[in-house]
Design a protein around this motif. Structure first.
Motif, short mmCIF file in Angstrom:
data_model
loop_
_atom_site.label_atom_id
_atom_site.label_comp_id
_atom_site.label_asym_id
_atom_site.label_seq_id
_atom_site.Cartn_x
_atom_site.Cartn_y
_atom_site.Cartn_z
N UNK A 231 44.92 29.85 34.65
CA UNK A 231 44.16 28.71 35.18
C UNK A 231 44.51 28.40 36.63
N UNK A 232 45.76 28.71 37.06
CA UNK A 232 46.17 28.45 38.44
C UNK A 232 46.28 29.72 39.27
N UNK A 233 45.77 30.82 38.73
CA UNK A 233 45.95 32.12 39.39
C UNK A 233 44.74 32.46 40.24
N UNK A 234 44.89 32.35 41.55
CA UNK A 234 43.81 32.61 42.49
C UNK A 234 43.73 34.04 42.96
N UNK A 235 44.58 34.93 42.44
CA UNK A 235 44.46 36.34 42.79
C UNK A 235 45.73 36.93 43.37
N UNK A 236 45.58 38.02 44.13
CA UNK A 236 46.72 38.71 44.72
C UNK A 236 46.51 40.22 44.71
N UNK A 237 47.58 40.94 44.48
CA UNK A 237 47.58 42.39 44.63
C UNK A 237 47.03 43.11 43.40
#
Length: 467
Positions: free
Chosen positions: A260-266
């Motif tokens: 729910x708080x994960x906006x992305x990344x690698x």
């Protein structure tokens, strides 16, 4: 003759995805002015144009730039294809190293995130959504669900909250309240003084296993995709491996992945996580990546990029009941998080609980100018689009949940509390038994949250070695 900028740039992409170095080319691009007396803005903008004119995903739709001596941020944004509509994602950042640090969870931070609500369109209050480990905030009594009514002694209102939020970048004082379960009112706590520090945030926030009605339920809260730190490049991925090893040893047969708080990344960390979850082998395709036509024609190996799952001994695979994964989502669940959902859908039932996700099926690579030491800017342009093994990439407007649950409609409980609204809903779906939790619905409007301002929010950072 030098190799083209495009070939040299792609060749030197490093495996971690942390750096894509670009330098100028003597043989191509008439925009570059060889005159050493041109202004610093012109040099930077020439470099920006050179990069975008080769690797930008919407290269053929790139707009005519403004004057070459303009502010670099304005110049970069003038090139974008339908900014705010089609290209909602490409960014330029004034300091490349700060950009890279942020993507790996390193920033000047007091260690707490919050959402802002207004009950009456006049007053505003901030509700803490989580406190980061080993941060200044973690050494205080501040907890998820606490309400902040004032910053530096000033009550938050609809007119001043933006200015007051800016004051949290330096030493500041917050005035918190905490809900009393017995009296059912918010009671004041002592003011808390916080000083931001250079914090390296661990994305592996929480993991636990519940035994409920003979169901072994694993629960993982993962807040962004990053493989590790500069000193230990796979630290966080190894931590995730250990989490799944533990759950496998405990015979988990249901899994709830909280993004729910994960906006992305690698992307590399998305591949690692998906390989721990799905009933897959290393011969199965997780994702396919497409570049613009110039890139794919210049480097044939990039015309058909397919990323396979990894072989992971900790994989839960066929142990999950009904071959189903439960994912908790919000409107901030983006990019690499959506890549997980899309990549696993051909292999299992990915059941979403929460809000419609952000909607980002395109990826970036961080780019710096190694040839000009006076140019500190970093670019994060869109350079790819991602598809799953079935060539599906139709989530630009987000994934719609199977069950809609909005976190802000209830008072926040601790993450991992089985009465917490989103976890509670997932457990009810797994067990088929309604929760006995007594809850009070809230009528309030969310106006902002601190995660929206993170550079990493909405990012999907490609990782590759081009040979």
């Amino acid at each position: 003759m030098k190799a083209s900028l495009l070939t040299r740039t792609l060749f030197f992409v490093i495996l971690s995805g942390l750096l894509w170095s670009c330098d100028q080319d003597d043989d191509k691009n008439p925009v570059v002015d060889p005159d050493p007396d041109i202004s610093s803005e012109e040099k930077i903008n020439n470099w920006i144009y050179e990069v975008m004119d080769e690797v930008y995903y919407w290269r053929q739709n790139m707009r005519t730039p403004i004057a070459v001596d303009s502010d670099p941020t304005d110049y970069f944004e003038s090139l974008l294809y339908q900014p705010g509509e089609v290209d909602r994602f490409s960014i330029i950042y004034p300091d490349y190293q700060e950009l890279i640090n942020s993507l790996s969870g390193i920033s000047l931070d007091a260690g707490y995130e919050f959402k802002l609500f207004t009950p009456d369109n006049k007053l505003v209050y901030a509700e803490v959504i989580y406190v980061k480990k080993n941060s200044p905030a973690s050494s205080t009594d501040l907890k998820r669900g606490d309400v902040i009514e004032a910053i530096n002694g000033t009550i938050l209102t609809i007119d001043n909250y933006r200015n007051l939020l800016g004051q949290t970048a330096t030493t500041h004082t917050i005035t918190p309240l905490r809900y009393n379960e017995e009296s059912q009112i918010y009671e004041p706590l002592n003011d808390i003084s916080l000083t931001p520090v250079q914090l390296s945030e661990d994305p592996n926030f929480l993991d636990t296993v519940y035994t409920i009605n003979n169901q072994k339920i694993g629960y993982v809260v993962y807040n962004f995709f990053a493989p590790g730190t500069s000193s230990d490049e796979t630290k966080y991925d190894r931590e995730m491996d250990a989490i799944f090893e533990k759950m496998k040893a405990e015979n988990v047969n249901n899994l709830i992945l909280d993004l729910r708080y994960n906006g992305g990344g690698y992307v590399s960390s998305a591949v690692n996580l998906a390989s721990l979850i799905g009933p897959v082998t290393s011969s199965d395709i997780f994702s396919k990546t497409k570049y613009n036509s110039l890139v794919m024609s210049a480097i044939p190996s990039l015309s058909n990029v397919q990323t396979a799952f990894l072989t992971k001994s900790q994989n839960l695979g066929n142990t999950l009941t009904g071959n189903r994964l439960y994912v908790l989502t919000s409107d901030g669940t983006a990019s690499a998080s959506e890549l997980i959902i899309n990549g696993l859908k051909p292999y299992m039932d990915v059941f979403l609980i929460g809000d419609v996700t952000y909607g980002k099926n395109v990826g970036s690579i961080a780019i710096e100018d190694e040839e000009n030491p006076e140019n500190n800017y970093g670019l994060l342009p869109i350079v790819t689009q991602s598809f799953n093994s079935l060539d599906q990439s139709d989530y630009s407007t987000g994934f719609v949940p199977n069950i809609t649950v909005l976190e802000g409609t209830e008072r926040l409980r601790a993450l991992g509390d089985v009465k917490e609204i989103m976890l509670r809903t997932a457990i009810e779906e797994i067990t088929g038994i309604p929760s006995s939790a007594r809850v009070i619905k809230l009528d309030r409007t969310e106006i902002a949250n601190t995660l929206e301002g993170k550079i990493r929010t909405g990012t999907m950072i490609e990782s590759a070695i081009i040979k």
